[in-house]
Design an enzyme around this catalytic site. Sequence first.
Site, PDB file in Angstrom:
ATOM      1  N   GLY A 137       0.785  -1.218   0.000  1.00 48.10           N
ATOM      2  CA  GLY A 137       0.000   0.000   0.000  1.00 48.10           C
ATOM      3  C   GLY A 137       0.817   1.268   0.000  1.00 48.10           C
ATOM      4  O   GLY A 137       0.369   2.305   0.509  1.00 48.10           O
ATOM      5  N   ASN A 186       1.595   3.170  -2.551  1.00 50.83           N
ATOM      6  CA  ASN A 186       0.910   4.184  -3.363  1.00 50.83           C
ATOM      7  C   ASN A 186      -0.336   4.698  -2.653  1.00 50.83           C
ATOM      8  O   ASN A 186      -0.676   5.882  -2.762  1.00 50.83           O
ATOM      9  CB  ASN A 186       0.558   3.609  -4.736  1.00 50.83           C
ATOM     10  CG  ASN A 186       1.692   3.766  -5.732  1.00 50.83           C
ATOM     11  OD1 ASN A 186       2.134   4.869  -6.013  1.00 50.83           O
ATOM     12  ND2 ASN A 186       2.167   2.654  -6.267  1.00 50.83           N
ATOM     13  N   ARG A 205     -13.929 -15.752 -11.142  1.00 51.39           N
ATOM     14  CA  ARG A 205     -13.662 -14.364 -11.530  1.00 51.39           C
ATOM     15  C   ARG A 205     -14.934 -13.547 -11.683  1.00 51.39           C
ATOM     16  O   ARG A 205     -15.027 -12.414 -11.189  1.00 51.39           O
ATOM     17  CB  ARG A 205     -12.858 -14.312 -12.825  1.00 51.39           C
ATOM     18  CG  ARG A 205     -11.382 -14.651 -12.663  1.00 51.39           C
ATOM     19  CD  ARG A 205     -10.648 -14.477 -13.981  1.00 51.39           C
ATOM     20  NE  ARG A 205     -10.725 -13.101 -14.451  1.00 51.39           N
ATOM     21  CZ  ARG A 205     -10.717 -12.749 -15.741  1.00 51.39           C
ATOM     22  NH1 ARG A 205     -10.664 -13.683 -16.688  1.00 51.39           N
ATOM     23  NH2 ARG A 205     -10.768 -11.489 -16.089  1.00 51.39           N
ATOM     24  N   ARG A 219      -5.086  -8.515  -9.493  1.00 49.80           N
ATOM     25  CA  ARG A 219      -6.073  -9.374 -10.132  1.00 49.80           C
ATOM     26  C   ARG A 219      -6.367  -8.832 -11.523  1.00 49.80           C
ATOM     27  O   ARG A 219      -6.384  -7.609 -11.731  1.00 49.80           O
ATOM     28  CB  ARG A 219      -7.385  -9.424  -9.335  1.00 49.80           C
ATOM     29  CG  ARG A 219      -7.338 -10.295  -8.096  1.00 49.80           C
ATOM     30  CD  ARG A 219      -8.705 -10.411  -7.452  1.00 49.80           C
ATOM     31  NE  ARG A 219      -9.680 -11.073  -8.317  1.00 49.80           N
ATOM     32  CZ  ARG A 219      -9.860 -12.390  -8.400  1.00 49.80           C
ATOM     33  NH1 ARG A 219      -9.100 -13.198  -7.661  1.00 49.80           N
ATOM     34  NH2 ARG A 219     -10.766 -12.901  -9.197  1.00 49.80           N
ATOM     35  N   ASN A 244      -5.108   2.905 -13.263  1.00 49.86           N
ATOM     36  CA  ASN A 244      -4.132   1.959 -12.732  1.00 49.86           C
ATOM     37  C   ASN A 244      -2.742   2.579 -12.793  1.00 49.86           C
ATOM     38  O   ASN A 244      -2.425   3.340 -13.715  1.00 49.86           O
ATOM     39  CB  ASN A 244      -4.160   0.670 -13.561  1.00 49.86           C
ATOM     40  CG  ASN A 244      -3.155  -0.362 -13.077  1.00 49.86           C
ATOM     41  OD1 ASN A 244      -3.128  -0.721 -11.909  1.00 49.86           O
ATOM     42  ND2 ASN A 244      -2.303  -0.844 -13.986  1.00 49.86           N
ATOM     43  N   HIS A 247       1.160   1.475 -13.219  1.00 48.02           N
ATOM     44  CA  HIS A 247       1.919   0.316 -13.699  1.00 48.02           C
ATOM     45  C   HIS A 247       3.406   0.658 -13.696  1.00 48.02           C
ATOM     46  O   HIS A 247       3.801   1.736 -14.156  1.00 48.02           O
ATOM     47  CB  HIS A 247       1.483  -0.068 -15.112  1.00 48.02           C
ATOM     48  CG  HIS A 247       2.174  -1.282 -15.629  1.00 48.02           C
ATOM     49  ND1 HIS A 247       1.854  -2.557 -15.215  1.00 48.02           N
ATOM     50  CD2 HIS A 247       3.203  -1.422 -16.513  1.00 48.02           C
ATOM     51  CE1 HIS A 247       2.640  -3.425 -15.830  1.00 48.02           C
ATOM     52  NE2 HIS A 247       3.465  -2.762 -16.612  1.00 48.02           N
ATOM     53  N   SER A 273       3.809   4.410 -15.207  1.00 45.75           N
ATOM     54  CA  SER A 273       2.738   5.009 -16.007  1.00 45.75           C
ATOM     55  C   SER A 273       1.416   4.905 -15.265  1.00 45.75           C
ATOM     56  O   SER A 273       1.136   3.901 -14.611  1.00 45.75           O
ATOM     57  CB  SER A 273       2.581   4.270 -17.348  1.00 45.75           C
ATOM     58  OG  SER A 273       3.800   4.166 -18.054  1.00 45.75           O
ATOM     59  N   THR A 292      -8.726  -0.550 -19.518  1.00 38.95           N
ATOM     60  CA  THR A 292      -9.634  -1.111 -20.519  1.00 38.95           C
ATOM     61  C   THR A 292      -9.565  -2.630 -20.414  1.00 38.95           C
ATOM     62  O   THR A 292      -8.872  -3.172 -19.556  1.00 38.95           O
ATOM     63  CB  THR A 292      -9.245  -0.658 -21.936  1.00 38.95           C
ATOM     64  OG1 THR A 292      -7.932  -1.172 -22.249  1.00 38.95           O
ATOM     65  CG2 THR A 292      -9.251   0.857 -22.060  1.00 38.95           C
ATOM     66  N   LEU A 332      -5.145  -5.982 -21.032  1.00 38.62           N
ATOM     67  CA  LEU A 332      -4.273  -5.904 -19.871  1.00 38.62           C
ATOM     68  C   LEU A 332      -3.196  -4.842 -20.070  1.00 38.62           C
ATOM     69  O   LEU A 332      -2.414  -4.913 -21.025  1.00 38.62           O
ATOM     70  CB  LEU A 332      -3.618  -7.268 -19.612  1.00 38.62           C
ATOM     71  CG  LEU A 332      -2.646  -7.344 -18.439  1.00 38.62           C
ATOM     72  CD1 LEU A 332      -3.378  -7.096 -17.125  1.00 38.62           C
ATOM     73  CD2 LEU A 332      -1.917  -8.681 -18.428  1.00 38.62           C
ATOM     74  N   ASP A 333      -3.165  -3.855 -19.180  1.00 38.64           N
ATOM     75  CA  ASP A 333      -2.183  -2.763 -19.218  1.00 38.64           C
ATOM     76  C   ASP A 333      -2.182  -2.055 -20.568  1.00 38.64           C
ATOM     77  O   ASP A 333      -1.170  -1.469 -20.966  1.00 38.64           O
ATOM     78  CB  ASP A 333      -0.773  -3.275 -18.896  1.00 38.64           C
ATOM     79  CG  ASP A 333      -0.675  -3.867 -17.501  1.00 38.64           C
ATOM     80  OD1 ASP A 333      -1.400  -3.401 -16.610  1.00 38.64           O
ATOM     81  OD2 ASP A 333       0.124  -4.809 -17.315  1.00 38.64           O
ATOM     82  N   GLU A 371       6.298   6.709  -8.860  1.00 37.31           N
ATOM     83  CA  GLU A 371       4.903   6.277  -8.757  1.00 37.31           C
ATOM     84  C   GLU A 371       4.169   7.105  -7.717  1.00 37.31           C
ATOM     85  O   GLU A 371       3.024   7.534  -7.925  1.00 37.31           O
ATOM     86  CB  GLU A 371       4.824   4.798  -8.349  1.00 37.31           C
ATOM     87  CG  GLU A 371       5.195   3.801  -9.419  1.00 37.31           C
ATOM     88  CD  GLU A 371       5.067   2.372  -8.908  1.00 37.31           C
ATOM     89  OE1 GLU A 371       4.475   2.170  -7.825  1.00 37.31           O
ATOM     90  OE2 GLU A 371       5.564   1.464  -9.582  1.00 37.31           O
TER      91      GLU A 371
END
Length: 226
Positions: A18, A20, A71, A97, A113, A115, A142, A147, A150-151, A180
């Site tokens: 945690g 960030n 999922r 996830r 997100n 990354h 970044s 979307t 993935l990434d 970040e």
Amino acid sequence: MTSPRHALPVAVLISGRGSNLQAIIDAVRAGALDVNICLVLSNRAEAQGLERARAAGIPTAVLTPATPADRAAYDRALRERIDASGARLIVLAGFMRVLTPEFVRHYDGRLINIHPSLLPAFTGLHTHRRALAAGVAEHGASVHFVTEELDGGPVILRARVAVLAGDDEHTLADRVHRVEHHILPLTIRWYAAGRLRKDGDRVRFDGRTLDAPLDLADLPADDGAA
């Protein structure tokens, strides 16, 4: 976390330390970020970030998947928790996830997100190891809209760090973490101020469509440059 009534409600999803999340909490406390962190949710009960949230008086939740194959059911439960919190922006801050397409579509334009790479380079896991193996001169982090790919969502803001002689995964990761912690609260601040939105597969910032991601090094000092 106490904040003005008009502040944007934000849910932060985590899986681990945690750090960030702590950067977001610190920015709110410092008055640099006008949001209300209304929920911190983890898929791991032992996540250290939950203790950070509790220490800051932020509501927390743990939603542990029952089986690897659940999922869709998991994401429905996740969506219910988030929607019940009133969050209008959802921040993935080390949430480990892969989300279902239905979940991502539900929050289209409200899901971001962080990354640890200069996307589109090194999507997925083990980014620092792979950057070192590739011999790149620059690495970084970044923030992007999420979307179904993935990434692969449109990148909002990147920050670069030099890859130094003698770097290993840990030293490189430490420098990436520091940037970040700068660019994630900054991006949230822009979103909360209405300066940022997703427009299809593009990013609109201050009313213009970006041709390329923003770069921290190019920002003016009064707009968040380090």
